[in-house]
Design an enzyme around this catalytic site. Structure first.
Site: not given
Ligand code: GAF
Length: 405
Positions: A48, A139, A186, A235
């Site tokens: 992650e 998700l 993702d 984030y």
């Molecule tokens: C979100 C982001 F979109 C992914 O790119 C990734 O960084 C994730 O968080 C964390 O692992 O889903």
């Protein structure tokens, strides 16, 4: 597990919104015949916040999809209807001033503009979008809408589709148009997921290694009911903290480009040059990169208990060092860990709410769902949605009779 098993997880209200199918709705909305496409959401088994650090991730595509019904138009306009929001957006692809609106349509318009910027000339289209990936739950409903609409637009334009190029364009869309500085995990898994497999993705080289998930192991996703929001905020802050770590460490480890280039022992050696907070953020990323690679070896050699230990360490690292968990996620993991048949449990996705991923022996599923739901509600007064899933394929065109109501 087939699609109807997956749908048995839906509440009655959710089921009601699944019927009738997208093509029929398209006909009612726009008239005429549409082609149907779908792209999946994902869970991440481990790895992650490593993708934007050019490291390793291990996602699997899941049987919750964004469905798209589409027909080309003779002009260069996109008319897009969202079943989830009951709203239509109309844009001209030739309008140079197209800007983000701050809503669901940014993912569609952003994907179209990013594809055009990469050199694809799209035709206009009428598009109906129906997402069944829960929004803001970790998700990746956003990648599912980008990839499904991007793929559908390319296909109705008659373009040969390169799935990696599609994933990269949609990743740029989310960074440049939507404004969330996400990594590319993702979009990649929604485009290139493989049934029965997780993919270990090297986010620098884009090498993807398919890892078979044993058929009697299920992916059980527990939604805490706490929604998160990736655009902006925490984030992007985590990402900036990683960049600061790289900047400071590059004075003592020449040539590094990302935290991917730093080993856990190098980090310990040079920790004194980092502020405590930055050190902790970096420690999560460098140890997580190592965990993903060791977890991949464990999965390949059938050592599921070891895999479960890596998941538990990953959760602790996200909770204590990266500070992206929350009380509800921690409770959900704690409750899951003591249930019979559980291989491992951790939060999944961006964090600050959303879902946990639990690897479970199939025969333990029913008891797990019951006990976890009761105990989670007792502790938090929230009723969790629990999805029993298996890994599916990435984006594709679908025959109309394959939309399962
Ligand atoms: C979100 C982001 F979109 C992914 O790119 C990734 O960084 C994730 O968080 C964390 O692992 O889903």
């Amino acid at each position: 597990m087939n699609s109807s098993d997956v749908r048995s997880n839906f509440t009655q209200t959710q089921l009601a919104t699944l019927s009738p199918g997208p093509e029929q709705l398209f006909e009612e909305m726009f008239g005429g015949h549409a082609r149907l496409y779908r792209a999946p959401g994902r869970v991440n088994l481990i790895g992650e916040h490593t993708d934007y650090n050019e490291g390793f991730v291990m996602p699997a595509a899941i049987g919750l999809y964004c469905w798209v019904a589409i027909a080309p138009r003779a002009d260069r306009h996109l008319r897009v209807y969202s079943c989830n929001f009951g709203e239509t957006v109309f844009v001209d692809l030739d309008n140079k001033a197209l800007a983000r609106r701050g809503d669901w349509s940014d993912y569609v318009v952003g994907a179209a503009l990013a594809l055009e910027k990469s050199g694809y000339a799209l035709s206009g289209a009428d598009i109906l979008v129906r997402g069944e990936v829960p929004i803001g739950s970790g998700l990746s409903s956003s990648a599912a809408i980008e990839i499904s609409t991007g793929y559908a637009l390319l296909d109705v334009t008659g373009t040969k589709i390169d799935l990696v190029q599609l994933a990269m364009a949609c990743h740029r869309a989310e960074n440049d148009f939507v404004g969330a500085r996400v990594g590319m995990m993702d979009q990649f898994i929604s485009a290139l997921g493989r049934a029965g497999h997780a993919l270990m993705l090297d986010c620098r080289s884009l090498k993807a290694t398919p890892l078979p998930i044993p058929p009697d192991v299920l992916l059980v996703v527990c939604n805490t009911g706490i929604k998160h929001q990736l655009a902006g905020g925490e984030y992007n802050l985590r990402r900036a903290q990683c960049e600061e770590g790289v900047h400071r460490l590059s004075s003592v480890i020449p040539g590094i480009r990302a935290l991917r280039d730093v080993t856990p022992s190098q980090l310990e050696l040079f920790k004194e040059i980092l502020p405590e907070l930055i050190y902790r953020r970096c420690r999560h990323v460098v140890t997580e990169n190592e965990r993903v690679q060791r977890a991949a070896e464990a999965l390949l050699s059938g050592d599921l208990p070891a895999f479960g230990i890596f998941m538990a360490e990953s959760h602790r690292s996200m909770r204590d060092d990266y500070a992206i968990s929350c009380a509800e996620l921690d409770s959900m993991v704690e409750i899951a860990m003591i249930q019979p048949g559980v291989i491992g449990a951790r939060m999944t996705g961006g964090g600050f709410g959303g879902c946990t991923i639990n690897l479970l022996h199939a025969e333990a599923t029913d008891a797990f769902k019951r006990s976890v739901a009761i105990e989670y509600e007792r502790r938090t007064h929230l009723r969790p949605d629990i999805y029993v899933l298996s890994a599916t394929d990435g984006v594709r065109a679908v025959a109309s009779d394959q939309f399962v109501r």
